[in-house]
Each structure stands twice: as C-alpha cells, then as structure tokens.
Design a protein around this motif. Structure first.
Motif, PDB file in Angstrom:
ATOM      1  N   VAL A  54       0.836  -1.199   0.000  1.00  0.00           N
ATOM      2  CA  VAL A  54       0.000   0.000   0.000  1.00  0.00           C
ATOM      3  C   VAL A  54       0.873   1.251   0.000  1.00  0.00           C
ATOM      4  O   VAL A  54       1.883   1.324   0.715  1.00  0.00           O
ATOM      5  CB  VAL A  54      -0.926  -0.004   1.235  1.00  0.00           C
ATOM      6  CG1 VAL A  54      -1.765   1.276   1.283  1.00  0.00           C
ATOM      7  CG2 VAL A  54      -1.832  -1.233   1.206  1.00  0.00           C
ATOM      8  N   ASN A  55       0.495   2.208  -0.856  1.00  0.00           N
ATOM      9  CA  ASN A  55       1.166   3.514  -1.020  1.00  0.00           C
ATOM     10  C   ASN A  55       2.457   3.449  -1.832  1.00  0.00           C
ATOM     11  O   ASN A  55       3.051   4.492  -2.127  1.00  0.00           O
ATOM     12  CB  ASN A  55       1.443   4.192   0.327  1.00  0.00           C
ATOM     13  CG  ASN A  55       0.157   4.605   1.021  1.00  0.00           C
ATOM     14  OD1 ASN A  55      -0.801   5.011   0.357  1.00  0.00           O
ATOM     15  ND2 ASN A  55       0.134   4.490   2.341  1.00  0.00           N
ATOM     16  N   ASP A  56       2.919   2.251  -2.194  1.00  0.00           N
ATOM     17  CA  ASP A  56       4.072   2.163  -3.088  1.00  0.00           C
ATOM     18  C   ASP A  56       3.686   2.644  -4.482  1.00  0.00           C
ATOM     19  O   ASP A  56       2.529   2.518  -4.913  1.00  0.00           O
ATOM     20  CB  ASP A  56       4.574   0.722  -3.184  1.00  0.00           C
ATOM     21  CG  ASP A  56       5.320   0.271  -1.943  1.00  0.00           C
ATOM     22  OD1 ASP A  56       5.594   1.123  -1.078  1.00  0.00           O
ATOM     23  OD2 ASP A  56       5.622  -0.934  -1.843  1.00  0.00           O
ATOM     24  N   ILE A  57       4.666   3.190  -5.190  1.00  0.00           N
ATOM     25  CA  ILE A  57       4.481   3.528  -6.602  1.00  0.00           C
ATOM     26  C   ILE A  57       5.316   2.555  -7.417  1.00  0.00           C
ATOM     27  O   ILE A  57       6.536   2.433  -7.210  1.00  0.00           O
ATOM     28  CB  ILE A  57       4.896   4.981  -6.886  1.00  0.00           C
ATOM     29  CG1 ILE A  57       3.962   5.948  -6.144  1.00  0.00           C
ATOM     30  CG2 ILE A  57       4.868   5.263  -8.389  1.00  0.00           C
ATOM     31  CD1 ILE A  57       4.366   7.405  -6.268  1.00  0.00           C
ATOM     32  N   VAL A  58       4.653   1.837  -8.313  1.00  0.00           N
ATOM     33  CA  VAL A  58       5.344   0.816  -9.090  1.00  0.00           C
ATOM     34  C   VAL A  58       5.240   1.148 -10.573  1.00  0.00           C
ATOM     35  O   VAL A  58       4.292   1.799 -11.028  1.00  0.00           O
ATOM     36  CB  VAL A  58       4.767  -0.596  -8.831  1.00  0.00           C
ATOM     37  CG1 VAL A  58       4.998  -1.005  -7.387  1.00  0.00           C
ATOM     38  CG2 VAL A  58       3.305  -0.664  -9.191  1.00  0.00           C
ATOM     39  N   SER A  59       6.233   0.699 -11.303  1.00  0.00           N
ATOM     40  CA  SER A  59       6.277   0.895 -12.748  1.00  0.00           C
ATOM     41  C   SER A  59       6.219  -0.474 -13.418  1.00  0.00           C
ATOM     42  O   SER A  59       7.005  -1.366 -13.095  1.00  0.00           O
ATOM     43  CB  SER A  59       7.560   1.628 -13.134  1.00  0.00           C
ATOM     44  OG  SER A  59       7.589   1.890 -14.505  1.00  0.00           O
ATOM     45  N   ILE A  60       5.235  -0.640 -14.338  1.00  0.00           N
ATOM     46  CA  ILE A  60       4.975  -1.949 -14.939  1.00  0.00           C
ATOM     47  C   ILE A  60       5.057  -1.826 -16.455  1.00  0.00           C
ATOM     48  O   ILE A  60       4.439  -0.931 -17.045  1.00  0.00           O
ATOM     49  CB  ILE A  60       3.569  -2.459 -14.533  1.00  0.00           C
ATOM     50  CG1 ILE A  60       3.432  -2.491 -13.004  1.00  0.00           C
ATOM     51  CG2 ILE A  60       3.309  -3.835 -15.123  1.00  0.00           C
ATOM     52  CD1 ILE A  60       2.019  -2.721 -12.522  1.00  0.00           C
ATOM     53  N   PRO A  61       5.820  -2.686 -17.114  1.00  0.00           N
ATOM     54  CA  PRO A  61       5.879  -2.651 -18.577  1.00  0.00           C
ATOM     55  C   PRO A  61       4.495  -2.861 -19.189  1.00  0.00           C
ATOM     56  O   PRO A  61       3.751  -3.759 -18.768  1.00  0.00           O
ATOM     57  CB  PRO A  61       6.819  -3.803 -18.933  1.00  0.00           C
ATOM     58  CG  PRO A  61       7.603  -4.059 -17.695  1.00  0.00           C
ATOM     59  CD  PRO A  61       6.703  -3.740 -16.556  1.00  0.00           C
ATOM     60  N   CYS A  62       4.144  -2.016 -20.175  1.00  0.00           N
ATOM     61  CA  CYS A  62       2.829  -2.115 -20.804  1.00  0.00           C
ATOM     62  C   CYS A  62       2.898  -1.455 -22.178  1.00  0.00           C
ATOM     63  O   CYS A  62       3.139  -0.248 -22.281  1.00  0.00           O
ATOM     64  CB  CYS A  62       1.769  -1.441 -19.936  1.00  0.00           C
ATOM     65  SG  CYS A  62       0.114  -1.470 -20.635  1.00  0.00           S
ATOM     66  N   ASN A  63       2.668  -2.235 -23.215  1.00  0.00           N
ATOM     67  CA  ASN A  63       2.789  -1.713 -24.574  1.00  0.00           C
ATOM     68  C   ASN A  63       1.591  -0.876 -25.007  1.00  0.00           C
ATOM     69  O   ASN A  63       1.694  -0.099 -25.946  1.00  0.00           O
ATOM     70  CB  ASN A  63       2.975  -2.868 -25.570  1.00  0.00           C
ATOM     71  CG  ASN A  63       4.320  -3.550 -25.388  1.00  0.00           C
ATOM     72  OD1 ASN A  63       5.307  -2.903 -25.030  1.00  0.00           O
ATOM     73  ND2 ASN A  63       4.359  -4.853 -25.619  1.00  0.00           N
ATOM     74  N   LYS A  64       0.479  -1.043 -24.343  1.00  0.00           N
ATOM     75  CA  LYS A  64      -0.718  -0.271 -24.681  1.00  0.00           C
ATOM     76  C   LYS A  64      -0.766   0.996 -23.835  1.00  0.00           C
ATOM     77  O   LYS A  64      -0.533   0.955 -22.629  1.00  0.00           O
ATOM     78  CB  LYS A  64      -1.985  -1.107 -24.427  1.00  0.00           C
ATOM     79  CG  LYS A  64      -3.289  -0.400 -24.766  1.00  0.00           C
ATOM     80  CD  LYS A  64      -4.476  -1.297 -24.481  1.00  0.00           C
ATOM     81  CE  LYS A  64      -5.797  -0.598 -24.723  1.00  0.00           C
ATOM     82  NZ  LYS A  64      -6.026  -0.254 -26.137  1.00  0.00           N
TER      83      LYS A  64
END
Length: 721
Positions: free
Chosen positions: A365-375
């Motif tokens: 909770v409250n973390d900021i995550v970066s996720i690969p996404c081509n769209k």
C-alpha cells in the motif's frame, strides 16, 4: 436447531475435493450428458463413481444433475444413465424434465429426486404438487422471496433448497429461450451462451436510454449477511452456484458459508470473515446483491458496467510513458498477479515490476510501481487485481494437505490370555475387530502408552481420534505388526460401512391415459378488442385472452390465459391455459409452451393428471414433434391432444427484474450488436422480452403429422395484414 446443509458445486474432481476440504455437507455435479452446465469440465462415468466413493467416505452426499429437457431420441440413453447412477449409490438426482421425473419416480421408487430450479417452482402450490408426486426436495426459483419461503415451509414437509450465493439468471430459470432462439444454444439443454451478459441498447422512440451497455447482466448473489434469516426460515439446504468456477473459488465460498452457518447455530451470531470475503472477491465477483430473496431494489440487481469478473481495486494510474505504466497502490501487488486497467478495459499478468528503477517481486500500500505495458493507459484509471497468484497458491496448499478429518472414538482391549479387540465408532457406524490371544511378556512388556501411541497413528487415512481408550494388562507383549494389522483391518471395515449402498428396486413404468380423437383446430391468442373483432367470425376452436380482455368479451370459445409466474391464485371454474406447475391444481386446463414439453413421457404425465391439451416447446423441430407422436402411439396405443404455436413473437424471457421500471418507461426495445430489436414490455410487475422476429410455420405441415391444434399468437400486429 437442525443441521443446515451446505451444498457446494463441483465442476471437476479438484473442485469436489476443495468443497469437501472447506466443510460442505453435499456436492452437486454433472456428468458429460444431461446437465445444465454443459461447458463445465463435468465428470465421466468412471469419475462419478470415484467422486461418490470419495465424498461418502467423508460423509458428504453427492447429487447429480440431470436437469435438462430430454428429447425423444435420448430417452433410452438417459434412463440407462439414471440406472447407472442409482446402482453406484448417488444420493439424489436433480431433475428438470417432467416426463423423466414421472418415469424415474415410478420405475425407481427408492431413488431420491430433487426438483431442479429449472422446473420454475416459485410458489406454495407448485411445491405442494411436487411433494404430492413423492419428490424429496424442491430447489426454488431464485426469484422466490423470504416471506414466500416461510409460507412454503409452514405448509409443506418437503425439503427446501435455496441458492444463497453466486451467479443469477435475469430470467426465471427454465423460462429463458433467448440463447436458444438467437444462437440455437438452449439454456434448457445446458448450453446457454449467456445472451444476458452481452451488450444491448434500450431504445424508446428511436432514442437511446442507457449509458452502460450490459443491461441484463446480473450481479452475484451474496446472502452472508442474511444467513440468520435464512436459517430461521427453515430452509434445509443452502446452495452455492459455481460449477464453472475454479477450485479456489469453490473452497473460499464454501468456507465462508460453513463458518457463517456454524457460528449462528452455535452462538446465534453470524460470523463473516471479511478477509476471506475480500479473497473471494479477488478470485471472482460481479459485485454483490441480496437478490430477489430479500427483495432488492431494481437498481441493485444488475451490473450494467461489466458482465464478468471485476476483481478488487488496488491502485490508480498516475503516469504512462515509454511503454511503462506507473501505479500508486492502495493494496498489495505481486509478480504473477493479474491486473486490469478499468478505463481502458485492458489487462494482463504482471511478469515484471519496478520501484525506483529496481526490479521487485512485490509491493505494498502507497508504493508507486512501474509496470511494462505496450498499450497506452489512461491517467487516473483505476487498477483492479483479477488474479492473486499467492492467494491461489495458499488455497491450493490447503486443499492438497487434506486436513478435513472424520472424528472417531476407539476402544482397544488387551487382556492377558484373551483376544485383542479394537472397537471404532464414527457416530453412525460401529466396528469391532478381534485379533490374536494376548500373551505374557518374556522380556520387555508392551506398555499401555506404547499401545495407544501405535493405534493413534492413523497416517494418511481420513480419520482422527477424538477419544481413544486403551485397556491393557501389565506384563503383556503385542507385536507392533499385530497392532497395525488390527488397526488397518478396523479402518478398512469402517471405510466399507461408510461407503453405504442404497437398496436397488426397479419396477415397471405404467400410466393411465385418455384417448383423444384426431382433429385439426386453429386457435388464437389475442390482446386487444380490435383483434377480436377481426377474428370473431373465423372458424376458431379456442381464443386465448389475458384477464382484462377476457372480462370484456362474451364468447363461448374464449379461454383465460394465466401468467407463468403466479404469487396469488384466484378461484376459477372456467377453461384455463396455464403456464406453471402450481396452476396444475385447476381442473379444466390446457398447458402452455412454458412447461418445456419435448418428449412423449411429458405429454403422458400431463394428460394423466387431467390436462386436456398440451402446447409443445418452442425448441422442437417438426421432425422431433413427429417422433413424439409416433412414440406416443406406439407406447400407449392412444392419440395425444397437442398444440404447436405456428405464428408469433416468442416470449424469450420473463423476469422479475424490470428495465421499464429502472428507466421509467414501457414498450421499448432492446437492440443487440446486430441491430435486432427485442420488444420489452411490463405486465403484472414482470418484464417480458420477445424475440426480434416472429416464427411463421405452415400449419398444414403439423396437421399432417398428427398435431390436433395450431395456434397464432398476436401482440399488437395487424391481423388483417
């Protein structure tokens, strides 16, 4: 207070084991044929035998669904299947087809039958009829409210089963023809394609009334908060929907209801584990409703936003750039979880995830995550978790451990110069095994403690001692092998007793029937006085009318058409066309298409209880109808009085949910993705949806094969045209 049955779904053996591990009292499952969930895995005959044995060892009953309508050509295969199930100790069959119900109850008088919800039983009169026919249980329509259930329980002795959780049909079960009419995939045959889960627009005067598109998609029923009221109403079995759901779903929903029921029976308080409920939502949910069971408002019955799994909200999109989406989390997220971005309706399995440019396995909770996404993903889109990998692993581990045990008591007696004996008791079955003569110890004696420890080791059996009493003399010697042998023999005998066998009794099917002369009658169903004026001089046998028109017109040919959903009955002494089981209590009656008559046995059953004329199902072809008549002639040497509807817009659904009330309108149209227009109207607080095109058959074709009556059904069409 009596024990309440928790009845769980089992689409396959894994789900059956999950349900048992979670604490169910019974499971319902289907074979490869004749079940109303043709698209679930289902069980082969060999798997059914194994499932029954496995469940019975745990004291769990098995009900097999044979709840489809059965065509004439299938009858012999169907009855062979029933015989197989009976011989292999099925606890009950859940059945829809009224003809097969009649054959089974007469042929196998000791085989327990449950009337499926597909039979459309929704009132006291319908339940009384089923009770009079000797069935053990009725599965009520999901539209039946709690007050009606109480009334039924107060006035009958038959067992009542009620759906408490899971998917809801928008139409009364057994009364939906939409999938059959538009896709040739019949809900009454177990192959419904879920037409109600598709997109529609609601149109009135060429104006679109809706914003969201899934107008008929029901939320999932959830009765946890009302378990106390359901128990107090006297319901015998709480049924959980889900034969097409995963084993994780089956486990979690069964566990929740097991705990809720047990807590109320013990302490008069309903315990809801909200952590488990959250887990269940993660596994599958369409939002929850209390349903018609507790008279939920029209605006909280459907979820028009989305027809399938919603998951749980876990965050919000705060940025998208360079093929990465940034999400601020409001809940946990791990690698291998499934997510969906709501605004874009786009989802995938998370295979990699970063925080501060470092690869991570999980985030909080409250973390900021970066996720690969081509769209490209919209900023501020809500993110939902649709699959929780670690949760599924956790549940799978619980299921595989198999910690559910059958508690037994034991008594071992080891007296010098007497036979060694072991007695086991599971509360229902008692076992006594006698071993060898107990001898005197020469060197080291076998202590009572050692004996008890050895007998207590039940290994991978399903049993656990809640009490073991050991009575032994001092200075005796018993080999470990002998203790193991007597224990194993006792367990084997106890297993055999728990695998109970039902008495197999088979009798000849017989029935007394009237004989009808062959005729060629034309009948009409009309709705307006103007229509009557146009047809009154025609050569017509019967003119069917709803009550308002019936009261206005004086004509010896008129027949009062009753609704196929009735909550309060009036007294009638006139000729009636009836559409549901409770109305069979009347004397001068014909039956409508809604009885789903598709075989000669159903025709015979209805004629045998006094029905004068029987309207066949819309789902029959001319060839199938001819086969019914030929079989009837051959078996009974008599002629049936049958009717076929040759013209009219078929009534594809009848629903307690009402779009007209929701949108404050009437006489509008549902328009599908092919621009087909389905008429929607409200009558007597029920919504009816009609097929987008009329059926139009040649009446003489049906007279030639032995049909006595053809009918023309009119709404507001121009009859002259």
């Amino acid at each position: 207070m009596k024990k309440i049955e928790i009845l769980s779904p089992a689409g396959n053996m894994e789900c059956l084991k999950a349900a048992i591990e979670a604490g169910c009292d019974a499971v319902y499952l289907g074979g490869k044929l004749f079940g109303a969930r043709a698209f679930s895995d289902n069980f082969t005959n060999e798997e059914i035998v194994d499932a029954i044995k496995y469940a019975h060892l745990y004291g769990v009953k098995v009900y097999v669904t044979v709840n489809t309508i059965i065509y004439e050509r299938e009858v012999d295969t169907f009855l062979e299947y029933v015989d197989f199930l009976y011989k292999n100790n099925v606890d009950a069959l859940i059945i829809q087809d009224i003809g097969m119900m009649d054959v089974i109850r007469k042929t196998y008088p000791k085989l327990e039958l449950h009337a499926s919800t597909q039979m459309h039983i929704h009132n006291l009169e319908g339940v009384k009829l089923i009770e009079s026919l000797g069935l053990k249980r009725v599965v009520l329509a999901r539209e039946t409210d709690i007050d009606t259930i109480k009334k039924i329980k107060d006035n009958t002795k038959i067992e009542i089963e009620v759906f408490v959780h899971g998917a809801l049909c928008v139409s009364y079960s057994g009364q939906c023809l939409l999938s059959s009419l538009i896709g040739n995939r019949s809900g009454n045959r177990g192959s419904c394609v879920g037409s109600c889960r598709l997109k529609y627009d609601l149109i009135k005067d060429n104006k679109k009334l809706n914003t969201d598109n899934y107008l008929l998609s029901m939320k999932d029923l959830n009765s946890l908060e009302n378990i106390d009221k359901l128990i107090d109403a006297g319901i015998d079995s709480f049924k959980i929907e889900g034969r097409m759901k995963s084993k994780e779903y089956v486990y979690m929903v069964t566990k929740l209801y097991r705990e809720a029921v047990d807590s109320y029976l013990k302490d008069k308080k309903v315990m809801i584990d909200h952590d488990k409920l959250k887990k269940l939502k993660t596994i599958f949910n369409r939002c929850y409703t209390k349903g018609f069971l507790f008279n939920e408002e029209n605006n909280n019955i459907t979820n028009s936003f989305r027809p399938n799994h919603l998951g749980i909200e876990i965050g919000t999109v705060i940025n998208y750039k360079n093929n990465f989406v940034e999400v601020k989390l409001s809940d946990n997220l791990s690698i291998n979880d499934g997510i969906r971005f709501v605004l874009n309706d786009y989802g995938f399995i998370v295979t990699s995830m970063f925080s501060n440019k470092k690869r991570i396995e999980s985030a909080c909770v409250n973390d900021i995550v970066s996720i690969p996404c081509n769209k490209k993903i919209s900023i501020n889109s809500k993110v939902v978790k649709t699959t929780d990998y670690n949760l599924n692993k956790e549940i799978d581990n619980i299921i595989n451990k198999g910690e559910r045990k059958v508690f037994i008591t034991g008594k071992l007696t080891a007296k010098l110069n007497e036979t060694l004996t072991l007695e086991l008791d599971d509360g229902k079955n008692k076992v006594k095994v006698v071993g060898n003569i107990v001898s005197n110890a020469i060197n080291s004696p076998t202590s009572n403690e050692r004996i008890k420890k050895q007998i207590s080791r039940l290994g991978n059996t399903i049993y656990e001692f809640k009490n073991l009493e050991c009575k032994s003399d001092d200075d005796i010697f018993i080999q470990v092998k002998e203790l193991n042998d007597i224990k194993n023999k006792a367990i084997d005998i106890l297993n055999e007793k728990r695998l109970y066998k039902y008495e197999y009794i088979k009798k000849n099917y017989n029935i007394s029937l009237p004989d009808f002369k062959k005729e060629q009658n034309v009948n009409y169903y009309i709705k307006t006085k103007k229509q009557y004026e146009l047809i009154k001089d025609k050569d017509i046998k019967y003119i069917y009318m709803d009550k308002t028109l019936y009261d206005e017109i004086d004509d010896d040919r008129k027949v009062l058409k009753l609704e196929r959903v009735i909550n309060n009955y009036e007294e009638y002494n006139n000729h009636l066309l009836v559409g549901e089981m409770g109305s069979l209590k009347y004397r001068d009656i014909d039956t409508d298409f809604s009885f789903n008559v598709v075989n000669s046995y159903s025709v015979a059953f209805l004629h045998s209880i006094g029905v004068k004329k029987i309207t066949l199902s819309y789902e029959l072809t001319k060839t199938q109808i001819s086969m019914i008549i030929d079989s009837y002639h051959e078996r009974y040497k008599k002629h049936p009085n049958l009717e076929v509807i040759v013209y009219g817009y078929e009534e594809a659904m009848i629903c307690k949910f009402d779009l007209n009330k929701l949108y404050n309108t009437n006489n509008c149209y549902l328009v599908d993705r092919f621009n087909n227009k389905f008429r929607v109207e409200e009558t007597n607080n029920l919504m009816k949806i009609y097929n987008y095109k009329p059926r139009n058959l040649e009446k003489d074709d049906y007279f030639k094969i032995g049909i006595n009556n053809v009918r023309y059904n009119y709404l507001d069409e121009n009859i002259e045209k």
